[in-house]
Design a protein around this motif. Structure first.
Motif, PDB file in Angstrom:
ATOM      1  N   LYS B  94      -1.403 -17.555 -81.327  1.00 54.76           N
ATOM      2  CA  LYS B  94      -2.745 -17.276 -80.794  1.00 54.76           C
ATOM      3  C   LYS B  94      -3.528 -18.581 -80.621  1.00 54.76           C
ATOM      4  O   LYS B  94      -4.189 -18.794 -79.598  1.00 54.76           O
ATOM      5  N   ALA B  95      -3.442 -19.456 -81.622  1.00 55.81           N
ATOM      6  CA  ALA B  95      -4.149 -20.744 -81.538  1.00 55.81           C
ATOM      7  C   ALA B  95      -3.615 -21.565 -80.367  1.00 55.81           C
ATOM      8  O   ALA B  95      -4.378 -22.224 -79.659  1.00 55.81           O
ATOM      9  N   LYS B  96      -2.299 -21.510 -80.164  1.00 51.36           N
ATOM     10  CA  LYS B  96      -1.711 -22.258 -79.046  1.00 51.36           C
ATOM     11  C   LYS B  96      -2.221 -21.734 -77.703  1.00 51.36           C
ATOM     12  O   LYS B  96      -2.514 -22.502 -76.788  1.00 51.36           O
ATOM     13  N   TYR B  97      -2.315 -20.419 -77.593  1.00 52.49           N
ATOM     14  CA  TYR B  97      -2.824 -19.815 -76.346  1.00 52.49           C
ATOM     15  C   TYR B  97      -4.280 -20.232 -76.106  1.00 52.49           C
ATOM     16  O   TYR B  97      -4.672 -20.563 -74.991  1.00 52.49           O
ATOM     17  N   LEU B  98      -5.082 -20.198 -77.185  1.00 57.83           N
ATOM     18  CA  LEU B  98      -6.498 -20.575 -77.031  1.00 57.83           C
ATOM     19  C   LEU B  98      -6.634 -22.055 -76.678  1.00 57.83           C
ATOM     20  O   LEU B  98      -7.527 -22.450 -75.925  1.00 57.83           O
ATOM     21  N   ARG B  99      -5.729 -22.859 -77.215  1.00 61.54           N
ATOM     22  CA  ARG B  99      -5.749 -24.287 -76.865  1.00 61.54           C
ATOM     23  C   ARG B  99      -5.460 -24.463 -75.365  1.00 61.54           C
ATOM     24  O   ARG B  99      -6.129 -25.248 -74.689  1.00 61.54           O
ATOM     25  N   ILE B 100      -4.451 -23.763 -74.874  1.00 61.98           N
ATOM     26  CA  ILE B 100      -4.140 -23.877 -73.430  1.00 61.98           C
ATOM     27  C   ILE B 100      -5.337 -23.413 -72.606  1.00 61.98           C
ATOM     28  O   ILE B 100      -5.687 -24.021 -71.594  1.00 61.98           O
ATOM     29  N   LEU B 101      -5.976 -22.324 -73.054  1.00 67.25           N
ATOM     30  CA  LEU B 101      -7.125 -21.789 -72.319  1.00 67.25           C
ATOM     31  C   LEU B 101      -8.190 -22.868 -72.114  1.00 67.25           C
ATOM     32  O   LEU B 101      -8.678 -23.085 -70.994  1.00 67.25           O
ATOM     33  N   LEU B 102      -8.536 -23.581 -73.199  1.00 63.85           N
ATOM     34  CA  LEU B 102      -9.579 -24.609 -73.084  1.00 63.85           C
ATOM     35  C   LEU B 102      -9.101 -25.802 -72.270  1.00 63.85           C
ATOM     36  O   LEU B 102      -9.852 -26.366 -71.470  1.00 63.85           O
ATOM     37  N   VAL B 103      -7.834 -26.185 -72.453  1.00 69.51           N
ATOM     38  CA  VAL B 103      -7.298 -27.329 -71.682  1.00 69.51           C
ATOM     39  C   VAL B 103      -7.342 -27.018 -70.188  1.00 69.51           C
ATOM     40  O   VAL B 103      -7.727 -27.867 -69.374  1.00 69.51           O
ATOM     41  N   GLU B 104      -6.985 -25.795 -69.825  1.00 67.45           N
ATOM     42  CA  GLU B 104      -6.948 -25.450 -68.393  1.00 67.45           C
ATOM     43  C   GLU B 104      -8.356 -25.273 -67.822  1.00 67.45           C
ATOM     44  O   GLU B 104      -8.610 -25.637 -66.679  1.00 67.45           O
ATOM     45  N   LEU B 105      -9.284 -24.732 -68.613  1.00 62.21           N
ATOM     46  CA  LEU B 105     -10.679 -24.666 -68.143  1.00 62.21           C
ATOM     47  C   LEU B 105     -11.216 -26.083 -67.929  1.00 62.21           C
ATOM     48  O   LEU B 105     -11.940 -26.360 -66.967  1.00 62.21           O
ATOM     49  N   ASP B 106     -10.826 -26.967 -68.828  1.00 56.91           N
ATOM     50  CA  ASP B 106     -11.232 -28.367 -68.717  1.00 56.91           C
ATOM     51  C   ASP B 106     -10.684 -28.986 -67.428  1.00 56.91           C
ATOM     52  O   ASP B 106     -11.371 -29.739 -66.738  1.00 56.91           O
ATOM     53  N   ARG B 107      -9.430 -28.652 -67.119  1.00 59.55           N
ATOM     54  CA  ARG B 107      -8.807 -29.174 -65.904  1.00 59.55           C
ATOM     55  C   ARG B 107      -9.550 -28.659 -64.659  1.00 59.55           C
ATOM     56  O   ARG B 107      -9.783 -29.403 -63.708  1.00 59.55           O
ATOM     57  N   ILE B 108      -9.961 -27.381 -64.702  1.00 59.66           N
ATOM     58  CA  ILE B 108     -10.659 -26.805 -63.550  1.00 59.66           C
ATOM     59  C   ILE B 108     -11.958 -27.569 -63.297  1.00 59.66           C
ATOM     60  O   ILE B 108     -12.219 -28.020 -62.177  1.00 59.66           O
ATOM     61  N   HIS B 109     -12.756 -27.768 -64.345  1.00 60.67           N
ATOM     62  CA  HIS B 109     -14.055 -28.404 -64.077  1.00 60.67           C
ATOM     63  C   HIS B 109     -13.912 -29.886 -63.783  1.00 60.67           C
ATOM     64  O   HIS B 109     -14.671 -30.452 -63.004  1.00 60.67           O
ATOM     65  N   SER B 110     -12.873 -30.529 -64.350  1.00 55.18           N
ATOM     66  CA  SER B 110     -12.642 -31.950 -64.048  1.00 55.18           C
ATOM     67  C   SER B 110     -12.207 -32.127 -62.588  1.00 55.18           C
ATOM     68  O   SER B 110     -12.684 -33.021 -61.892  1.00 55.18           O
ATOM     69  N   HIS B 111     -11.284 -31.262 -62.129  1.00 54.81           N
ATOM     70  CA  HIS B 111     -10.849 -31.338 -60.726  1.00 54.81           C
ATOM     71  C   HIS B 111     -12.021 -31.027 -59.782  1.00 54.81           C
ATOM     72  O   HIS B 111     -12.139 -31.633 -58.720  1.00 54.81           O
ATOM     73  N   MET B 112     -12.880 -30.081 -60.189  1.00 54.40           N
ATOM     74  CA  MET B 112     -14.040 -29.760 -59.334  1.00 54.40           C
ATOM     75  C   MET B 112     -14.979 -30.962 -59.230  1.00 54.40           C
ATOM     76  O   MET B 112     -15.527 -31.250 -58.159  1.00 54.40           O
ATOM     77  N   LEU B 113     -15.139 -31.671 -60.329  1.00 51.03           N
ATOM     78  CA  LEU B 113     -15.981 -32.874 -60.300  1.00 51.03           C
ATOM     79  C   LEU B 113     -15.398 -33.903 -59.336  1.00 51.03           C
ATOM     80  O   LEU B 113     -16.121 -34.494 -58.521  1.00 51.03           O
ATOM     81  N   CYS B 114     -14.084 -34.119 -59.410  1.00 48.51           N
ATOM     82  CA  CYS B 114     -13.430 -35.091 -58.523  1.00 48.51           C
ATOM     83  C   CYS B 114     -13.594 -34.676 -57.059  1.00 48.51           C
ATOM     84  O   CYS B 114     -13.910 -35.508 -56.204  1.00 48.51           O
ATOM     85  N   LEU B 115     -13.371 -33.387 -56.787  1.00 43.92           N
ATOM     86  CA  LEU B 115     -13.476 -32.909 -55.396  1.00 43.92           C
ATOM     87  C   LEU B 115     -14.903 -33.070 -54.875  1.00 43.92           C
ATOM     88  O   LEU B 115     -15.117 -33.406 -53.705  1.00 43.92           O
ATOM     89  N   SER B 116     -15.879 -32.844 -55.748  1.00 42.19           N
ATOM     90  CA  SER B 116     -17.268 -32.984 -55.303  1.00 42.19           C
ATOM     91  C   SER B 116     -17.579 -34.441 -54.959  1.00 42.19           C
ATOM     92  O   SER B 116     -18.237 -34.725 -53.968  1.00 42.19           O
ATOM     93  N   HIS B 117     -17.049 -35.381 -55.774  1.00 38.35           N
ATOM     94  CA  HIS B 117     -17.270 -36.797 -55.478  1.00 38.35           C
ATOM     95  C   HIS B 117     -16.554 -37.216 -54.196  1.00 38.35           C
ATOM     96  O   HIS B 117     -17.051 -38.042 -53.441  1.00 38.35           O
ATOM     97  N   THR B 118     -15.365 -36.645 -53.988  1.00 36.90           N
ATOM     98  CA  THR B 118     -14.633 -36.951 -52.749  1.00 36.90           C
ATOM     99  C   THR B 118     -15.438 -36.483 -51.546  1.00 36.90           C
ATOM    100  O   THR B 118     -15.546 -37.191 -50.537  1.00 36.90           O
ATOM    101  N   ALA B 119     -16.016 -35.284 -51.649  1.00 32.55           N
ATOM    102  CA  ALA B 119     -16.845 -34.763 -50.558  1.00 32.55           C
ATOM    103  C   ALA B 119     -18.071 -35.654 -50.341  1.00 32.55           C
ATOM    104  O   ALA B 119     -18.444 -35.958 -49.201  1.00 32.55           O
TER     105      ALA B 119
END
Lengths: 116, 363
Positions: B94-119
């Protein structure tokens, strides 16, 4: 699991040249680990593309005054981590100048012998 | 034709295209960049030294989380995984799943930040504002799960610090559905809008051969077609159970990097949905005993690529060595190669497309 291979300053470039295949191996970084006041273990770390946790590490225990050959001809990306260990450990690496993080004329070596 | 004059033009240490301090010195022949020098150490804070002199090993996860605001979770998780591999005991599924959840949410907002700067670098201010606004949906989720929007101390040695409730799961599903529809719109814009597609095609390209030569990682490498992603090369986290798929490009230019990031966001959303649908039962924190003795090397895929932690301990509260290899640091030589041959006018857009993190780089 780390596959550790001991090498020497004389043979490290040749050993890495014989080992490294650019489409098979990924160069992770160059690392330094302080063993005692005078000795630092320098590690060249590789992984294998597509393999799970397949880590290979070449290492040499070097004295503070010894000259470390550069692997930049084989691994162009190593230049940045070579400069890092020059700054952090005060080691002498071929073709790598001080000044990545510290001032170019700084006497400090934060992870090295003097510890400041 | 006379001799061509070389003009040296600096970019940074403060530049409008990137908020973080980095300096590139370009030697230009007319508009073309022919040589590059870099200075990346403006924000060095001595964190590796602090981790072995000032903080005990069980406090270090909260220290290394301060290296970077965007991938704090990956830093603390990479370190804790290295420590856990030296201690006895097993982290629950369960802890491993929750860790992946936060890592992937982090990836989503980090990629969105990069895309916004590219735009933004394409002169598309409206798109920048839109993506930054939509990014709030992810930040809200991170706050609900971890207690903080960015600097969350969610991971501890042995598991995670907060459990997830049914209300939060409901919010995750709602917000992810919204983000997914937004990303579909972005893909349309980044593919068909002239400012974001044709303008960026063949600009700042890294070939597959160069990606191998310079050991490129993360979206930079995958956009060039290099099949490398730590999520498929390690087994600390059960990525094979949650629907991970590697996203690849072929051309390696700014446009390819944008598309790879957009597809990675969609894959991360899919993984997060699978995690909350199939979250195992169990404890979130296991008490692990002892002190790290030996050496461990752990890699995780941060939003910008491979993050590596090497630790060495001798069974004492203070570790002997904490080595942190961050993605942007490792990619600096590849960045410099991409700049060569490009027009100076494209340099800010190319730099933004690398999604560099100088806070990580200088640590």
């Amino acid at each position: 699991m780390i596959n550790k291979i001991e090498t020497s300053l004389k043979t490290v470039v040749e050993d890495i040249k014989n080992f490294y295949r650019k489409e098979q191996h990924h160069f992770l970084t160059l690392n330094g680990v302080k063993l005692d006041d005078e000795t630092t273990q320098v590690q060249w770390i590789f992984s294998t593309y597509g393999e799970v946790d397949d880590i290979t590490m070449f290492y040499v225990d070097v004295k503070q005054y010894e000259f470390i050959p550069s692997v930049v001809e084989i691994l162009p990306s190593a230049i940045i981590s070579q400069r890092e260990i020059v700054d952090m450990f005060g080691l002498d690496v071929e073709g790598s100048t001080k000044g990545l993080y510290l001032d170019e004329d700084s006497q400090q070596m934060p992870l090295g012998s003097c510890g400041i | 034709m006379g001799n061509k004059k070389i003009i040296n033009i600096p970019l940074g240490s403060q530049h409008i295209s990137l908020l973080e301090p980095v300096k590139f010195k370009f030697a230009c022949e007319n508009e073309k960049i022919i040589e590059v020098d870099s200075d990346v150490g403006f924000v060095h804070r001595g964190i590796e030294k602090a981790c072995t002199t000032k903080f005990k090993f069980d406090a270090v996860p909260y220290v290394v989380a301060r290296i970077c605001g965007l991938c704090a979770i990956t830093h603390s998780l990479c370190y804790t995984t290295a420590v856990e591999s030296l201690l006895e005991g097993e982290v629950t599924q369960k802890a491993k799943y929750l860790r992946i959840l936060l890592v992937e949410l982090d990836r989503i907002h980090s990629h969105m930040l990069c895309l916004s700067h590219t735009a933004e670098n394409a002169g598309f201010e409206a798109m920048f504002m839109q993506i930054m606004g939509d990014r709030e949906y992810v930040m809200d989720l991170q706050e609900k799960i971890s207690g903080n929007r960015i600097q969350f101390d969610y991971v501890s040695i042995g598991g995670v610090n907060r459990d997830i409730t049914t209300d939060i799961i409901k919010d995750i599903k709602t917000n992810l559905k919204i983000i997914k529809s937004k990303v579909d719109e972005y893909i349309d814009e980044f593919t068909n809008n002239w400012s974001l597609s044709l303008k960026f095609q063949d600009i700042g390209a890294l070939s597959l051969d160069e990606a191998y030569d310079y050991n490129a990682i993360g979206p930079l490498a995958r956009a060039a077609g290099l099949k490398t992603d730590v999520r498929s090369e390690t087994n600390y986290l059960p990525y094979d159970e949650v629907g991970y798929k590697m996203q690849l490009g072929t051309v390696g230019d700014i446009h390819s990097r944008n598309i790879v990031r957009l597809n990675e966001i969609l894959n991360s959303i899919e993984m997060c949905e699978n995690i909350v649908d199939g979250l195992p039962q169990g404890d979130i924190l296991t008490k692990l005993r002892g002190k790290p003795n030996g050496e461990a090397l752990v890699r995780l895929e941060a939003p910008r690529g491979e993050l590596m932690y090497y630790i060495k301990g001798e069974g004492k509260p203070l570790l002997n060595r904490v080595r942190i290899k961050t993605p942007t640091f490792a990619c600096i030589p590849a960045f410099m190669e991409v700049f060569k041959g490009s027009n100076y006018a494209d340099a800010p857009a190319i730099l933004a497309s690398f999604d560099p993190c100088m806070s990580c780089t200088a640590k």
